[in-house]
Design an enzyme around this catalytic site. Structure first.
Site, PDB file in Angstrom:
ATOM      1  N   GLY A 147      -5.279   5.029   0.578  1.00 17.71           N
ATOM      2  CA  GLY A 147      -5.058   3.758  -0.085  1.00 17.71           C
ATOM      3  C   GLY A 147      -3.887   3.027   0.525  1.00 17.71           C
ATOM      4  N   GLY A 154       1.523   1.212  -1.953  1.00 18.82           N
ATOM      5  CA  GLY A 154       1.637   0.848  -3.357  1.00 18.82           C
ATOM      6  C   GLY A 154       0.415   1.138  -4.194  1.00 18.82           C
ATOM      7  N   GLY A 163      -0.711   4.023  -5.168  1.00 14.70           N
ATOM      8  CA  GLY A 163      -0.531   5.141  -6.089  1.00 14.70           C
ATOM      9  C   GLY A 163      -0.992   6.471  -5.543  1.00 14.70           C
ATOM     10  CE  LYS A 164      -1.122   6.309   0.589  1.00 16.00           C
ATOM     11  NZ  LYS A 164      -0.567   4.992   0.194  1.00 16.00           N
ATOM     12  CD  GLU A 213       2.300  10.414   6.798  1.00 16.94           C
ATOM     13  OE1 GLU A 213       1.648  10.252   7.830  1.00 16.94           O
ATOM     14  OE2 GLU A 213       2.507   9.503   5.985  1.00 16.94           O
ATOM     15  CE1 TYR A 236      11.111  -0.755  10.994  1.00 14.66           C
ATOM     16  CE2 TYR A 236      11.990   1.474  10.998  1.00 14.66           C
ATOM     17  CZ  TYR A 236      11.087   0.540  10.528  1.00 14.66           C
ATOM     18  OH  TYR A 236      10.136   0.908   9.604  1.00 14.66           O
ATOM     19  CG  ASP A 255       0.479  10.861  -0.268  1.00 18.75           C
ATOM     20  OD1 ASP A 255      -0.228   9.902   0.071  1.00 18.75           O
ATOM     21  OD2 ASP A 255       1.640  10.741  -0.684  1.00 18.75           O
ATOM     22  NE  ARG A 256      -0.812   6.459   4.601  1.00 21.36           N
ATOM     23  CZ  ARG A 256       0.169   5.603   4.365  1.00 21.36           C
ATOM     24  NH1 ARG A 256       1.327   5.762   4.938  1.00 21.36           N
ATOM     25  NH2 ARG A 256      -0.019   4.585   3.558  1.00 21.36           N
ATOM     26  CD  GLU A 286       7.412   0.697  -0.314  1.00 19.12           C
ATOM     27  OE1 GLU A 286       6.798   1.700   0.091  1.00 19.12           O
ATOM     28  OE2 GLU A 286       7.437   0.363  -1.518  1.00 19.12           O
TER      29      GLU A 286
END
Length: 212
Positions: free
Chosen positions: A7, A10, A12-13, A31, A43, A78-79, A145
């Site tokens: 997902g 944000g 909710g994973k 992860e 960056y 999760d992911r 974020e």
């Protein structure tokens, strides 16, 4: 068994991963990418270091996937490695941060890795609209974020929808905009009921893709 939770940012994973792990007694896998030796360089000069950053992430996710494949536990992740490639690396390329040459080299590495692993036994996709994502992102208040643009989130959503539409494995799509599974037990139960039917029902293989 390997279960992935997918997902947008944000969606909710992580919360759902934790709750399902506790509910079913599954082993959660999150992860492990908080450290990346290229992050500061990235960056400072995104185009110069995008390939290095993404390749490092790919290697770590591949390690996680291999560890899952060797485990006897039911693992909920999760992911997955797939999102890192088909959503975020693809988006990085589209923004001009990865050259065609670097992207093609990266995808060669990924395709080699993919040939040695299998898709998750079940992928749970949390589908959210951009307004819902923005609300969730603001609510959790992570400073890094808050600067995300609506265009960025919308572009990721489009990639998610395209990926899920072409996904070859078993996927359970949860329309999450009207759900508050963290605070409303009845909402969480609607999700577990569907998982129960899909994994443990009388005809678990009768429907490969279920859309709510």
């Amino acid at each position: 068994m390997h279960i992935g939770v997918a997902g947008n940012i944000g969606a909710g994973k992580t919360t759902l991963t934790k709750m399902l792990a506790e509910h079913y007694g599954w082993t959660p896998k999150f992860e492990a990418v908080s450290y990346n030796p290229y992050l500061e360089d990235y960056y400072r000069d995104i185009q110069r270091w995008s390939y290095n950053l993404e390749t490092y992430f790919l290697a770590q996710r591949f390690k996680d996937t291999l560890a899952i494949s060797k485990s006897d536990d039911v693992i909920i992740q999760d992911r997955t490695i797939l999102e890192g490639v088909y959503i975020f690396v693809a988006n990085n390329r589209a923004q001009g941060n990865l050259s065609d040459r670097d992207y093609e080299t990266y995808m060669q590495l990924f395709e080699l890795m993919l040939s040695t692993i299998k898709l998750p036994d079940l992928l749970i996709y949390l589908r959210c609209s951009v307004p819902h994502l923005v609300t969730q992102i603001q609510k959790r208040g992570r400073d890094y974020e808050q600067g995300m643009s609506l265009e960025y989130l919308s572009g990721l959503n489009e990639r998610y929808e395209s990926w899920i539409d072409s996904y070859k494995g078993r996927v359970l799509v949860i329309d999450a905009d009207q759900l508050d599974f963290e605070h409303r037990p009845e909402d969480f139960e609607t999700i577990t009921d569907r998982i129960d039917a899909l994994l443990f029902g009388l005809f678990p293989d009768s429907d490969n893709k279920l859309i709510r």
